[in-house]
Write an enzyme that holds these catalytic residues in place. Structure first.
Site, mmCIF file in Angstrom:
data_model
loop_
_atom_site.group_PDB
_atom_site.id
_atom_site.type_symbol
_atom_site.label_atom_id
_atom_site.label_comp_id
_atom_site.label_asym_id
_atom_site.label_seq_id
_atom_site.Cartn_x
_atom_site.Cartn_y
_atom_site.Cartn_z
ATOM 1 N N ASN A 10 1.120 -1.823 0.026
ATOM 2 C CA ASN A 10 -0.493 0.417 0.264
ATOM 3 C C ASN A 10 0.632 1.223 0.401
ATOM 4 O O ASN A 10 1.502 1.777 1.185
ATOM 5 C CB ASN A 10 -0.949 -0.485 1.027
ATOM 6 N N LYS A 13 0.201 3.740 2.356
ATOM 7 C CA LYS A 13 0.701 3.795 3.999
ATOM 8 C C LYS A 13 2.065 3.781 4.600
ATOM 9 O O LYS A 13 2.693 4.564 5.475
ATOM 10 C CB LYS A 13 0.083 2.086 4.122
ATOM 11 N N ASP A 68 -1.706 -4.952 12.302
ATOM 12 C CA ASP A 68 -2.598 -5.870 11.970
ATOM 13 C C ASP A 68 -3.547 -4.354 12.837
ATOM 14 O O ASP A 68 -3.112 -4.369 14.020
ATOM 15 C CB ASP A 68 -2.762 -6.853 12.390
ATOM 16 N N GLY A 149 -13.495 1.157 5.080
ATOM 17 C CA GLY A 149 -13.270 -0.221 6.270
ATOM 18 C C GLY A 149 -14.811 0.711 6.949
ATOM 19 O O GLY A 149 -15.811 0.529 5.947
ATOM 20 N N TYR A 150 -14.970 0.566 7.773
ATOM 21 C CA TYR A 150 -16.065 0.685 9.081
ATOM 22 C C TYR A 150 -16.361 2.179 9.706
ATOM 23 O O TYR A 150 -16.961 2.738 10.062
ATOM 24 C CB TYR A 150 -16.377 -0.325 9.928
ATOM 25 N N ASP A 151 -15.363 2.845 8.526
ATOM 26 C CA ASP A 151 -15.079 3.978 9.219
ATOM 27 C C ASP A 151 -17.187 4.846 8.821
ATOM 28 O O ASP A 151 -17.160 5.717 9.769
ATOM 29 C CB ASP A 151 -14.151 4.764 7.626
ATOM 30 N N HIS A 176 -6.487 4.920 15.481
ATOM 31 C CA HIS A 176 -5.693 3.714 15.913
ATOM 32 C C HIS A 176 -4.355 3.842 14.941
ATOM 33 O O HIS A 176 -3.215 3.703 15.874
ATOM 34 C CB HIS A 176 -6.431 2.319 15.953
ATOM 35 N N ARG A 177 -4.519 3.852 13.636
ATOM 36 C CA ARG A 177 -2.884 3.309 13.145
ATOM 37 C C ARG A 177 -2.252 4.463 13.441
ATOM 38 O O ARG A 177 -0.463 4.818 13.437
ATOM 39 C CB ARG A 177 -2.565 3.506 11.673
#
Length: 195
Positions: A10, A13, A68, A149-151, A176-177
């Site tokens: 990615n 990232k 992860d 994702g779940y955003d 979190h990341r």
């Protein structure tokens, strides 16, 4: 200059991490020719991150980081957790994952949730872990086009709108990341300064 392999393809990232680290050259899996798909069979983010990092380290012998992460809902015994990417089944789909989450939360009053990211850094042969958590709750329905994702369902603590609605600059300060990466960057600065 020290090198660090990011166990990812990615580019976004990798750029995000690169912007935070000075004095270390980042390499992707493509840069080192690592093509194996690493299994993540464990029930904890820590074990999965370590497994990925160890596989890449064993392949190239260079410093490596792997992460992860996922969404954890206490009312669902921590699900989707390490199964966040495939919660709605295969083939993987953000929309199916979100529908599955809403279906499982139907009739449940406690909608608290948190995103958790675990980075495993193998530095000079030793593993180090950095954890980031972002607390919040699950909305009644998806809102917003941002993130992934779940955003569209996740409302971070202190806010009234979802990650999908918040500007990326705000999300990145809460994520979190981002928190896990900041802890790792502080560690790496110490390592680079000490060498």
């Amino acid at each position: 200059m020290q090198e660090l392999v990011v166990a990812s393809r990615n580019a976004g990232k990798i750029r995000e991490i690169e912007a935070l680290i000075e004095g270390i050259r980042l390499l992707s899996l493509d840069d080192i020719g690592f093509t194996t798909e690493t299994e993540e069979p464990y029930e904890t983010f820590e074990e999965n991150a370590l497994t990925k990092a160890q596989a890449v380290y064993n392949y190239c012998g260079k410093n490596v980081l792997a992460d992860d992460s996922g969404l954890c809902v206490p009312a669902l015994n921590g699900a989707p957790g390490v199964h966040s990417a495939y919660f709605g089944g295969l083939p993987r789909s953000d929309e199916k994952n979100n529908q599955q989450l809403l279906a499982q939360l139907e009739g449940i009053a406690d909608r608290s949730a948190f995103y958790k990211a675990v980075i495993c850094l193998i530095w000079e042969g030793n593993p180090y872990f950095f954890v980031g958590i972002c607390e919040g709750k699950i909305a009644a329905e998806p809102s917003g086009e941002g993130g992934f994702g779940y955003d569209p369902l996740f409302i971070p603590k202190g806010h009234e709108i979802t990650f999908g609605q918040l500007p990326a600059t705000v999300k990145n300060t809460l994520s979190h990341r981002g928190k896990a990466v900041q802890k790792m960057v502080a560690f790496l600065k110490d390592q680079v300064n000490a060498s």
